[in-house]
Design a protein around this motif. Structure first.
Motif, short mmCIF file in Angstrom:
data_model
loop_
_atom_site.label_atom_id
_atom_site.label_comp_id
_atom_site.label_asym_id
_atom_site.label_seq_id
_atom_site.Cartn_x
_atom_site.Cartn_y
_atom_site.Cartn_z
N VAL A 229 3.41 8.82 2.85
CA VAL A 229 4.72 9.19 2.16
C VAL A 229 5.97 10.41 2.74
N HIS A 233 11.10 10.35 0.57
CA HIS A 233 10.48 9.49 -0.44
C HIS A 233 9.68 9.77 -1.41
N PHE A 237 8.21 7.66 -5.02
CA PHE A 237 6.52 7.85 -5.15
C PHE A 237 6.40 8.99 -6.35
N ILE A 271 4.56 4.27 3.39
CA ILE A 271 4.92 3.51 2.68
C ILE A 271 6.16 4.57 2.08
N LYS A 272 6.68 4.07 1.19
CA LYS A 272 8.14 4.25 0.65
C LYS A 272 8.95 4.76 0.04
N SER A 273 8.03 3.46 -1.50
CA SER A 273 7.99 3.99 -3.12
C SER A 273 7.07 3.17 -3.60
N ASN A 274 7.05 3.17 -4.86
CA ASN A 274 6.08 2.84 -5.34
C ASN A 274 5.61 1.40 -5.55
N TYR A 276 5.40 -0.12 -2.43
CA TYR A 276 4.33 -0.29 -1.76
C TYR A 276 3.13 -0.41 -1.69
#
Ligand SMILES: [Zn+2]
Length: 280
Positions: A229, A233, A237, A271-274, A276
């Motif tokens: 991450v 971002h 996350f 990955i960019k956020s929850n 993902y």
């Protein structure tokens, strides 16, 4: 089960099974099982299918994908086992469109003013379609939750007939949804596609540096696999270390080689956020 093995090692779907063509000797399609099964004609409420009698030799073996309900991970592995023979036999092919843009915080939604009447037009699939397959499989996938649902509710022989339509290509679903170690091997042996992957694995360690966070999956002797991450971002996350460590997850993103770990091959997935990751 929806498919079975008949003479000449051919796999047929229950819809296309014809006793006069395929014979009466029908076996479980799982190569580790192959016990005798029976054909059950379809009714108004139930599709045609194959089943064991539960007596004598007609009981699925333990290693069979139809012996008991499977976990997400076991389903992924069985679909990998079945996919080649299902596609080879042209048993059944279902195309599902992959459209994951919605989970991407960097993706700019096209702001098209929608006429409220347009929504009206978006009716569910026509009846004929739903008779076939759309009862069990969606026409598109736009979240990891949908992938989890698919693999925990649909039987492995149906899943093995799915092709994912992504970036203008149709790719067998088992090529894109794998354990992280298989994906890692595919990448380093040059067999990975240039499309996003879904991988499952267990989180071993989380390292948070100023500009980047590393979420490392269980180490194997083949090398490392980390979810990455970047700082832009971080606010998307929000999971804490304790939410992550020791958890089995499904993650989504592109596979990237990183030679930084000297001597050990390392694969990274940004990955960019929850959204993902999905807990399994
Ligand atoms: Zn079986």
């Amino acid at each position: 089960m929806h498919s079975a093995l008949v003479k000449k090692n051919q796999i047929v779907s229950a819809e296309s099974y014809d006793e006069s063509i395929h014979g009466v000797e029908i076996c479980c399609m799982d190569q580790k099982c192959k016990v005798p099964v029976f054909f059950v004609r379809g009714t108004v409420s139930l599709n045609a299918h194959f089943k064991t009698s539960g007596k004598g030799a007609s009981v699925h073996k333990d290693a069979c994908g139809f012996a008991k309900p499977l976990s997400f991970q076991d389903t992924v592995s069985k679909v990998g086992e079945y996919q080649e023979s299902i596609l080879e036999n042209n048993t059944r092919q279902i195309v599902i469109r992959l459209s994951m843009n919605e989970i991407d915080p960097d993706y700019e939604k096209k702001t098209i003013e929608r006429n409220p009447l347009d929504k009206e037009k978006k009716k569910p699939e026509p009846v004929e379609e739903s008779l076939k397959t759309s009862k069990v499989t969606p026409s598109s996938i736009s979240s990891l939750k949908a992938v989890k649902k698919l693999f925990t509710t649909v039987s492995p022989d149906i899943l093995a007939g799915i092709m994912l339509s992504v970036k203008g290509q149709k790719i067998p679903i088992s090529n894109l949804i794998q354990s992280y170690s298989e994906a890692h091997e595919a990448l380093w042996s040059g067999n990975a596609e240039d499309v996003p992957y879904f991988v499952h694995g267990c989180i071993e360690q989380v390292t948070r540096r100023e500009r980047v966070w590393y979420i490392t999956l269980s180490r194997t002797d083949k090398g490392y696999f980390s979810l990455i991450v970047f700082d832009r971002h971080f606010n998307h996350f929000t999971y804490k270390d304790t939410d992550l460590i020791g958890q089995e997850v499904l993650a989504y993103g592109y596979l990237v080689k990183n030679d930084y770990h000297k001597g050990k091959q390392s694969t990274e997935m940004v990955i960019k956020s929850n959204q993902y990751i999905e807990f399994l």
